[in-house]
Design a protein around this motif. Sequence first.
Motif, PDB file in Angstrom:
ATOM      1  N   ASN A  89       0.841  -1.204   0.000  1.00 47.51           N
ATOM      2  CA  ASN A  89       0.000   0.000   0.000  1.00 47.51           C
ATOM      3  C   ASN A  89       0.870   1.246   0.000  1.00 47.51           C
ATOM      4  O   ASN A  89       0.653   2.176  -0.769  1.00 47.51           O
ATOM      5  CB  ASN A  89      -0.880   0.038   1.251  1.00 47.51           C
ATOM      6  N   LYS A 142       2.246   1.870  -3.215  1.00 38.29           N
ATOM      7  CA  LYS A 142       1.225   2.281  -4.179  1.00 38.29           C
ATOM      8  C   LYS A 142       0.878   3.761  -4.035  1.00 38.29           C
ATOM      9  O   LYS A 142       0.648   4.446  -5.007  1.00 38.29           O
ATOM     10  CB  LYS A 142      -0.071   1.468  -3.924  1.00 38.29           C
ATOM     11  N   ASP A 150       5.314   6.078   5.295  1.00 34.81           N
ATOM     12  CA  ASP A 150       5.572   6.528   3.921  1.00 34.81           C
ATOM     13  C   ASP A 150       5.470   8.044   3.821  1.00 34.81           C
ATOM     14  O   ASP A 150       4.999   8.714   4.743  1.00 34.81           O
ATOM     15  CB  ASP A 150       4.601   5.838   2.947  1.00 34.81           C
ATOM     16  N   GLN A 187     -12.316   2.455  -0.385  1.00 32.60           N
ATOM     17  CA  GLN A 187     -11.126   3.061  -0.987  1.00 32.60           C
ATOM     18  C   GLN A 187     -11.354   4.567  -0.989  1.00 32.60           C
ATOM     19  O   GLN A 187     -12.466   5.026  -1.228  1.00 32.60           O
ATOM     20  CB  GLN A 187     -10.932   2.559  -2.415  1.00 32.60           C
ATOM     21  N   GLN A 218      -5.583   6.967  -6.888  1.00 32.56           N
ATOM     22  CA  GLN A 218      -6.345   5.733  -6.695  1.00 32.56           C
ATOM     23  C   GLN A 218      -6.739   5.108  -8.038  1.00 32.56           C
ATOM     24  O   GLN A 218      -6.790   3.896  -8.175  1.00 32.56           O
ATOM     25  CB  GLN A 218      -7.612   6.061  -5.888  1.00 32.56           C
ATOM     26  N   THR A 244      -8.273  -3.862  -4.019  1.00 30.29           N
ATOM     27  CA  THR A 244      -9.590  -4.456  -3.810  1.00 30.29           C
ATOM     28  C   THR A 244     -10.330  -3.799  -2.653  1.00 30.29           C
ATOM     29  O   THR A 244     -11.515  -3.998  -2.486  1.00 30.29           O
ATOM     30  CB  THR A 244      -9.443  -5.947  -3.467  1.00 30.29           C
ATOM     31  N   LEU A 287      -6.622  -3.917   4.045  1.00 27.61           N
ATOM     32  CA  LEU A 287      -6.533  -3.427   5.424  1.00 27.61           C
ATOM     33  C   LEU A 287      -7.513  -4.130   6.370  1.00 27.61           C
ATOM     34  O   LEU A 287      -7.127  -4.491   7.482  1.00 27.61           O
ATOM     35  CB  LEU A 287      -6.707  -1.906   5.461  1.00 27.61           C
TER      36      LEU A 287
HETATM   37  P1  ADP Z   1      -6.543  -1.553  -1.574  1.00 30.24           P
HETATM   38  O1  ADP Z   1      -6.507  -2.920  -2.125  1.00 30.24           O
HETATM   39  O2  ADP Z   1      -7.491  -0.627  -2.256  1.00 30.24           O
HETATM   40  O3  ADP Z   1      -5.198  -0.968  -1.358  1.00 30.24           O
HETATM   41  P2  ADP Z   1      -6.706  -1.616   1.297  1.00 30.24           P
HETATM   42  O4  ADP Z   1      -7.771  -2.153   2.200  1.00 30.24           O
HETATM   43  O5  ADP Z   1      -5.356  -2.162   1.453  1.00 30.24           O
HETATM   44  O6  ADP Z   1      -7.241  -1.804  -0.156  1.00 30.24           O
HETATM   45  O7  ADP Z   1      -6.675  -0.066   1.481  1.00 30.24           O
HETATM   46  C1  ADP Z   1      -7.885   0.675   1.503  1.00 30.24           C
HETATM   47  C2  ADP Z   1      -7.677   2.111   1.064  1.00 30.24           C
HETATM   48  O8  ADP Z   1      -6.904   2.806   2.064  1.00 30.24           O
HETATM   49  C3  ADP Z   1      -6.865   2.256  -0.190  1.00 30.24           C
HETATM   50  O9  ADP Z   1      -7.679   2.081  -1.327  1.00 30.24           O
HETATM   51  C4  ADP Z   1      -6.358   3.684  -0.050  1.00 30.24           C
HETATM   52  O10 ADP Z   1      -7.374   4.595  -0.415  1.00 30.24           O
HETATM   53  C5  ADP Z   1      -6.125   3.816   1.442  1.00 30.24           C
HETATM   54  N1  ADP Z   1      -4.700   3.580   1.802  1.00 30.24           N
HETATM   55  C6  ADP Z   1      -4.164   2.415   2.241  1.00 30.24           C
HETATM   56  N2  ADP Z   1      -2.853   2.561   2.502  1.00 30.24           N
HETATM   57  C7  ADP Z   1      -2.535   3.841   2.242  1.00 30.24           C
HETATM   58  C8  ADP Z   1      -1.333   4.623   2.331  1.00 30.24           C
HETATM   59  N3  ADP Z   1      -0.170   4.091   2.746  1.00 30.24           N
HETATM   60  N4  ADP Z   1      -1.394   5.927   1.982  1.00 30.24           N
HETATM   61  C9  ADP Z   1      -2.557   6.464   1.571  1.00 30.24           C
HETATM   62  N5  ADP Z   1      -3.725   5.799   1.459  1.00 30.24           N
HETATM   63  C10 ADP Z   1      -3.734   4.502   1.801  1.00 30.24           C
END
Ligand code: ADP
Length: 599
Positions: A338, A341, A366, A385, A391, A397, A401
């Motif tokens: 994440n 990403k 990060d 999300q 994004q 998915t 988290l």
């Molecule tokens: P995804 O598969 O969309 O990454 P997650 O459940 O892992 O699903 O994360 C949910 C959402 O949380 C992500 O779509 C993103 O919007 C936000 N997110 C997760 N990690 C980060 C991060 N390190 N920095 C910013 N936003 C994050």
Amino acid sequence: MIYPILTVEIRFEQDIVLARQRARQIANLLRFDIQEQTRIATAVSEVARNAFNYAGKGKVEFTIQGQFPQVFVTRISDSSEGIANLQTNFLNGMALVAARRLMDEVLVESSLGRGTGVQLIKLFPKHATSLSKAQLNQIVDQLVRLPKDTFAEVQQQNQELLQTLEELQKRQEELVQLNQELEDTNRGVIALYAELNDKAESLKRASELKSRFLSNMSHEFRTPLNAILSLSDMLLNHLDGDLTAEQEKQVTFIRKSAASLTELVNDLLDLAKVEAGKVDVRVSAFEVTDLFSALRGMLRPLLTNNAVALIFEETNDMPTLKTDEGKVSQIMRNFISNALKYTEQGEVRVSAKRGENQTVIFSVTDTGIGIAPENQNRIFEEFVQVDHPLQKRVKGTGLGLPLCKKIAELLGGSVELQSTLGIGSTFSVTLPIVYHNFELAIWDGVSSNNGEDEDNNMAKSQSQNIKYSSENLKKILIIDDEEVSRYTIKSWLADLPCTAIEAIDGYQGLYRARIEQPQAILLDLLMPGLTGFTVLDQLKSDAATSAIPVIIVSSKRLEAEEYQQLVAKAVAIISKESNSRENAIAQLREALNQAGLNF
Ligand code: ADP
């Protein structure tokens, strides 16, 4: 200041009634309300009766004491020998117990030879102003003019008794009604509980149904997805000739789409399993340094942006962890991927430190887009999300988290997030150094591959395309009802010095094993008719086949007992969902070596 109002001598029994009447009259003149008057009168007569009973005579002195606040003090004394055992005979007697309840304070003095004195004290009503000497004189005058009529007092007392009885009756009725209401409420509460129970039960059933549906569907999805992955692998490996550049591109897209669909299906299945409490915790002892170096290796392929550095901090003084390494790694992989990403520039920093109460805290910090406060809790919910231009460019998915959170809780820990929009985020997981719930855990001492260390094996594996001469080919029996699966497994075996024979179900598998005596058997688990579990049992209980090593090759996610049941009889367990052909072949080679085929 003590202002004496009146003294009543107690010589005969009727004097007690007189003292009672005087007490009431004085209380009335002092403007105590009717109830207080009765209380004072009753306390006085009870204690006066005591004096009469113990000493045969006594004295009741009514006084007003103090200036501000003023108190009404009635002293009842006798000149008896005093009470030898004050504690037991007197203090606990009915009269004093009643007086204490009725008055604000009761003071008792008694010493042998000097008689007994009891002071009954009542504070003036709160709103009353202090009485001047002239007013007190006036009260004494009025009192002298009032009749000393013991008969009237007894009548009054009787009336009070009747009133009290009436009141009691009323209270009793009220109590009955209250009881009735309580019973009704109780019945309502019971009905409500029953309804809640029903609801909870149906929610539980719905949740179980959902989990079962998800797990069945996921499995159904995975079989064709695996087929797509393996077949596109074959095409990309040019096993049946070259592809044009355009075809190569198209198959790569097919493979990528199938891989991301597999990821979604796996996340869904994991989530369903954690929710249904069907996940095993496999405890092993491991070092944080080793975990970090494995993570470094696994995540290197994701480092496609040169403007972002992935830094693993030194892990000095970290204790050996005794928990589920695979699951800790899963959480960290999610956090780190994440972070990569959602960070376009800067760094992603992975660190570990000791926490309170025998815990360890892993953090991934990060310098990415950050998360607004209102979204910081939401992102731990399924499928959430955050809207952001970035994004749209990254895939995901929205299940990562929530899964991390659930796994952390399963290991007795928790996840935390600190983030500032536009600055960056820190995702942390706090875990007990030693996993505590040992009854549920499985100690991981078995070397068989249950599909979880695919990534490690990937590093060990090497692609080999050597063809072998037919004399020393080992005969391997594939028992699998799916044609695509048999085809895929055969293509894996083509890279090894083997020749494959096939059985399309358990029955055929059993008799081909007996007749053909293969050097090893690759057995699927989910088959119509005889399942792989039954086939394995029968193979092992038949003297003709019991010595043939069996390797399970299946996409079934195994329950703890199933896993235990299988490892007792099979040489190894290989997941059909190996993420690459090379990986699958490497696992197969290792398993066949373990089976003594010496490749
Ligand atoms: P995804 O598969 O969309 O990454 P997650 O459940 O892992 O699903 O994360 C949910 C959402 O949380 C992500 O779509 C993103 O919007 C936000 N997110 C997760 N990690 C980060 C991060 N390190 N920095 C910013 N936003 C994050």
